[in-house]
Design an enzyme around this catalytic site. Structure first.
Site, PDB file in Angstrom:
ATOM      1  N   GLY A  72       0.563  -1.148   0.109  1.00 49.40           N
ATOM      2  CA  GLY A  72       0.025   0.204  -0.211  1.00 49.40           C
ATOM      3  C   GLY A  72       1.099   1.555  -0.510  1.00 49.40           C
ATOM      4  N   THR A  73       2.261   1.512   0.549  1.00 49.88           N
ATOM      5  CA  THR A  73       3.466   2.163   0.876  1.00 49.88           C
ATOM      6  C   THR A  73       3.910   2.557  -0.787  1.00 49.88           C
ATOM      7  OG1 THR A  73       3.481   2.057   3.375  1.00 49.88           O
ATOM      8  CG2 THR A  73       4.975   3.231   1.501  1.00 49.88           C
ATOM      9  N   ASN A 152      -6.462   5.165   9.798  1.00 48.10           N
ATOM     10  CA  ASN A 152      -6.287   4.064  10.687  1.00 48.10           C
ATOM     11  C   ASN A 152      -6.296   3.713  11.860  1.00 48.10           C
ATOM     12  OD1 ASN A 152      -4.082   5.589   9.147  1.00 48.10           O
ATOM     13  ND2 ASN A 152      -2.459   4.148  10.449  1.00 48.10           N
ATOM     14  N   GLN A 180      -6.891   1.177   4.732  1.00 48.44           N
ATOM     15  CA  GLN A 180      -7.717   0.271   5.119  1.00 48.44           C
ATOM     16  C   GLN A 180      -8.619   0.298   5.801  1.00 48.44           C
ATOM     17  OE1 GLN A 180      -6.974  -1.486   8.762  1.00 48.44           O
ATOM     18  NE2 GLN A 180      -5.696   0.036   9.070  1.00 48.44           N
ATOM     19  N   SER A 200      -4.191  -2.284  -0.297  1.00 49.50           N
ATOM     20  CA  SER A 200      -3.429  -3.410  -0.428  1.00 49.50           C
ATOM     21  C   SER A 200      -3.520  -4.327   0.635  1.00 49.50           C
ATOM     22  CB  SER A 200      -2.223  -2.659   1.464  1.00 49.50           C
ATOM     23  OG  SER A 200      -2.217  -3.680   1.125  1.00 49.50           O
ATOM     24  N   HIS A 202      -2.051  -7.188   3.244  1.00 49.89           N
ATOM     25  CA  HIS A 202      -2.500  -8.439   4.444  1.00 49.89           C
ATOM     26  C   HIS A 202      -3.249  -6.994   4.935  1.00 49.89           C
ATOM     27  CE1 HIS A 202       0.024  -4.810   6.468  1.00 49.89           C
ATOM     28  NE2 HIS A 202      -0.219  -3.934   5.562  1.00 49.89           N
ATOM     29  N   THR A 238       9.223  -7.844 -11.891  1.00 51.21           N
ATOM     30  CA  THR A 238       8.359  -9.245 -12.376  1.00 51.21           C
ATOM     31  C   THR A 238       7.584  -9.068 -10.445  1.00 51.21           C
ATOM     32  OG1 THR A 238      10.535 -10.137 -12.869  1.00 51.21           O
ATOM     33  CG2 THR A 238       8.367 -11.853 -12.232  1.00 51.21           C
ATOM     34  N   CYS A 326       4.154   2.347  12.704  1.00 50.28           N
ATOM     35  CA  CYS A 326       4.589   2.556  11.694  1.00 50.28           C
ATOM     36  C   CYS A 326       5.709   3.102  13.267  1.00 50.28           C
ATOM     37  CB  CYS A 326       4.272   3.164  10.544  1.00 50.28           C
ATOM     38  SG  CYS A 326       2.987   2.261   9.503  1.00 50.28           S
TER      39      CYS A 326
END
Length: 382
Positions: A72-73, A152, A180, A200, A202, A238, A326
């Site tokens: 996501g970053t 978030n 989020q 994202s 995860h 890839t 973070c």
């Protein structure tokens, strides 16, 4: 860690068994490079495009508008840096909010070093961006605005439709970090006035190391990675095929279960508050009372410092957080709570519980009872 109660799903989620099962063949048998022209490559390419179709369908997007990234970053960086750089001849002014994820804030700070000007919008005490503040901040040289879909740390949902509608009229690119919100709120990009949207895997019980950026047609973007011509020359490298297949399966599972999950999370919030009311402990829920994501629950227990509460919860095998993962390694006050201008006693005692598929309503009740005991013990001692 099987006896641990995990209430930190906003940081990351466990991989769903169905996701792991879907990924396994692409780690063992179907290992070809999707860019290779031989049979192994073609088989990998087919799986990649099927996964793209599935994820695009979940968010009601054109599959060709989806760019796979490593997180996501990276999706946020590609949108903000790539979108700003592609338009630098038009203007060098960007607008974001003070409560964005660091993936957005640090990308904006990088652009400031490259000669861009950034306006960081304030929020009100519920963590909401005011449309009036945005309108006032827009200038003739504003080329990009990035406002998150849902926060978030406190869960506040931003007025994305109103912001996007206004920016469409002005011809200004609009990016939203939906990492989020994805999987807990119904996101239909065709119906949203957004040009770019980051997600994202995860956060929705998919694997770590894979994200995606929705990029509307004709939106200018400059690649930030240089190499091969993957992802229509917009993201070199890839593709993480197994991760992308897992991401697609995670969206399938989420689609099937989303309504049940959301109602469960709402019941968990109600149950926890009922326990605290009965115990007679003082608490304050942070964030917007209605425009809030169901799985994020930010609560302050005034008189008990955040770190003290987290350590005590950890001792009884309950994992919660102080907000953004973070910054959780530092004792610094959350930039989100700081921007909301809450009382020091409130912001220094805030805990984020975030719910996911492994949680039950009974677990939420037991966690709330543990919190009540900790608060009663520590407040009495003080």
């Amino acid at each position: 860690m099987s006896d641990m109660m995990y209430f930190d799903h906003a940081a990351t989620t466990p991989v769903h068994p169905r996701v792991l099962e879907a990924m396994t063949p692409y780690l063992t048998q179907v290992f070809g490079n999707p860019s290779s022209v031989h049979g192994f490559g073609r088989e990998a390419r087919k799986a990649l495009e099927q996964a793209r179709d599935q994820i695009a369908a979940f968010m009601d997007a054109d599959p060709q508008s989806l760019i796979f990234t490593g997180s996501g970053t990276e999706a946020d960086n590609l949108a903000i840096i790539g979108g700003a750089m592609a338009q630098r001849e038009r203007g060098r002014h960007i607008i974001t909010s003070q409560i964005e994820h660091h993936a957005v804030l640090h990308a904006c700070e990088y652009l400031e070093q490259e000669g861009f000007e950034v306006t960081y919008l304030p929020v009100d005490e519920t963590g909401s961006v005011r449309l009036a503040d945005l309108k006032e901040a827009v200038r003739p040289d504003t080329v990009l605005v990035s406002i998150m879909y849902g926060n978030n740390e406190v869960g506040t949902i931003q007025p994305i439709e109103e912001i996007g509608t206004f920016l469409r009229e002005k011809g200004i690119l609009f990016h939203t970090d939906a990492v989020q919100a994805f999987g807990v709120l119904p996101i239909r990009v065709r119906q949203l006035p957004v040009d770019m949207l980051s997600v994202s895997a995860h956060k929705i019980n998919g694997p770590k190391g894979v994200g995606a950026l929705y990029l509307a047609k004709k939106v200018p973007i400059e690649p930030i990675l240089h190499g091969g011509s993957q992802e229509r020359k917009r993201r070199a490298g890839t593709e993480n095929l197994a991760g992308i297949v897992g991401f697609a399966e995670a969206t399938k599972v989420t689609e099937e279960e989303m309504d049940d999950r959301v109602s469960k999370y709402k019941r968990m919030k109600e149950e926890m508050q009922a326990v605290w009311k009965e115990a007679g402990i003082a608490y304050q829920v942070n964030g917007h009372p209605e425009m809030v994501m169901p799985h994020v629950f930010n609560v302050s227990f005034v008189g008990v410092h955040t770190e003290t509460m987290l350590m005590n919860l950890d001792l009884v095998h309950i994992a919660a957080s102080s907000g953004s993962a973070c910054t959780s390694g530092s004792l610094e006050l959350s930039h989100v709570l700081k921007a909301m201008h809450l009382e020091d006693s409130v912001s220094h005692s805030a805990i984020r519980f975030s719910f996911g598929i492994t949680n039950t309503v009974d677990e939420a009740r037991r966690a709330a009872e543990a919190v009540a005991k900790i608060v009663q013990r520590l407040v009495k001692r003080a």
